[in-house]
Design an enzyme around this catalytic site. Sequence first.
Site, mmCIF file in Angstrom:
data_model
loop_
_atom_site.group_PDB
_atom_site.id
_atom_site.type_symbol
_atom_site.label_atom_id
_atom_site.label_comp_id
_atom_site.label_asym_id
_atom_site.label_seq_id
_atom_site.Cartn_x
_atom_site.Cartn_y
_atom_site.Cartn_z
ATOM 1 C CB SER A 11 -0.885 0.006 1.247
ATOM 2 O OG SER A 11 -1.436 1.288 1.417
ATOM 3 C CG HIS A 36 -3.942 -1.706 -1.045
ATOM 4 N ND1 HIS A 36 -4.992 -2.600 -1.136
ATOM 5 C CD2 HIS A 36 -4.270 -0.848 -0.044
ATOM 6 C CE1 HIS A 36 -5.905 -2.301 -0.231
ATOM 7 N NE2 HIS A 36 -5.501 -1.236 0.445
ATOM 8 C CG ASP A 38 -5.113 2.171 1.620
ATOM 9 O OD1 ASP A 38 -6.041 1.343 1.675
ATOM 10 O OD2 ASP A 38 -3.922 1.896 1.847
ATOM 11 C CG MET A 40 -8.429 6.951 3.438
ATOM 12 S SD MET A 40 -7.393 7.070 4.907
ATOM 13 C CE MET A 40 -6.450 5.552 4.745
ATOM 14 C CG HIS A 69 -9.250 -0.313 0.830
ATOM 15 N ND1 HIS A 69 -8.500 -0.478 1.981
ATOM 16 C CD2 HIS A 69 -10.548 -0.398 1.219
ATOM 17 C CE1 HIS A 69 -9.318 -0.628 3.022
ATOM 18 N NE2 HIS A 69 -10.563 -0.578 2.583
ATOM 19 C CG MET A 71 -11.135 2.802 3.568
ATOM 20 S SD MET A 71 -9.501 2.858 4.303
ATOM 21 C CE MET A 71 -8.527 2.913 2.814
ATOM 22 C CG MET A 140 -10.877 -2.958 6.870
ATOM 23 S SD MET A 140 -9.458 -2.399 5.886
ATOM 24 C CE MET A 140 -8.353 -1.705 7.117
ATOM 25 C CG ASP A 178 -5.789 -3.141 4.153
ATOM 26 O OD1 ASP A 178 -4.704 -2.816 4.649
ATOM 27 O OD2 ASP A 178 -6.458 -2.399 3.408
HETATM 28 C C1 DX5 Z 1 -5.640 1.331 6.377
HETATM 29 C C2 DX5 Z 1 -5.365 0.924 4.972
HETATM 30 C C3 DX5 Z 1 -4.238 -0.022 4.788
HETATM 31 C C4 DX5 Z 1 -2.900 0.490 5.272
HETATM 32 C C5 DX5 Z 1 -2.144 -0.678 5.786
HETATM 33 O O1 DX5 Z 1 -6.869 1.981 6.436
HETATM 34 O O2 DX5 Z 1 -6.502 0.308 4.388
HETATM 35 O O3 DX5 Z 1 -4.147 -0.450 3.430
HETATM 36 O O4 DX5 Z 1 -2.140 1.114 4.271
HETATM 37 O O5 DX5 Z 1 -0.977 -0.227 6.378
HETATM 38 P P1 DX5 Z 1 -0.204 -1.137 7.430
HETATM 39 O O6 DX5 Z 1 0.277 -2.370 6.706
HETATM 40 O O7 DX5 Z 1 0.927 -0.248 7.865
HETATM 41 O O8 DX5 Z 1 -1.139 -1.469 8.549
HETATM 42 ZN ZN ZN Z 2 -6.248 -0.560 2.347
#
Ligand code: DX5
Ligand code: ZN
Length: 221
Positions: A11, A36, A38, A40, A69, A71, A140, A178
Amino acid sequence: MSARSLMISPSILGGNFSNTADDIAAIAASGADYAHFDVMDGHFVPEITFGAKMIEDARPLTDLIFDVHLMIEKPELSVERFAKAGAGIITVHAEATRHIWRTLSLIKECGAEAGVAINPGTPVSFIESVLPIADYILVMTVNPGWSGQRFIPECMDKIAELDQRRHDDGYGYLIEADGGIGLGNVKALFDAGMDMAVVGSAFFREDDKAAFVSQMQERCL
Ligand code: DX5
Ligand code: ZN
């Protein structure tokens, strides 16, 4: 040796956003299977990261499948845009839409693979009705919103439950986990049924990222 093999999706949230092109190049050079992203929105989770333009601009940098992903609230309003930008997998949170069936169908109609994610506080039963149509189930293993958090071990049971369900009912989804994943817990997750590990901080803290990816895979042979 197991017939299954671990897939790894680093990610970019674990990297440095002022350096994203280099971070994507590092993911591509490491031997990882996916990259990946993320996304948000400051509502579904408190942080705000980036939108579809990031996917679009990064798309020419590598052939890796982009595992996006979302969110974000009401993801059904945005999935078409992310698909057009070049996402190969689009995962939406079941908690973020009243229309999870329609949203997963829309992702597929747009030509991407469809994933559904559940937070640590959400049981597998909440997504029962879409298990037959999801390409990926993302469990998650931290509360969404930040990289670098501690793995929540209670989430492991949901991975085992999803693995059992697909064997019992013949569902075709892959299981993605994740959050808080690294060398110390990847084997236990893989044995529980995880197919794909999303790895943020554990990947980016390593100088030799190719060695890290190999070690993760070797733990799961
Ligand atoms: C958190 C994200 C993850 C995050 C994971 O909301 O969805 O993808 O980047 O990071 P680590 O591996 O550091 O927990
Ligand atoms: Zn993620």
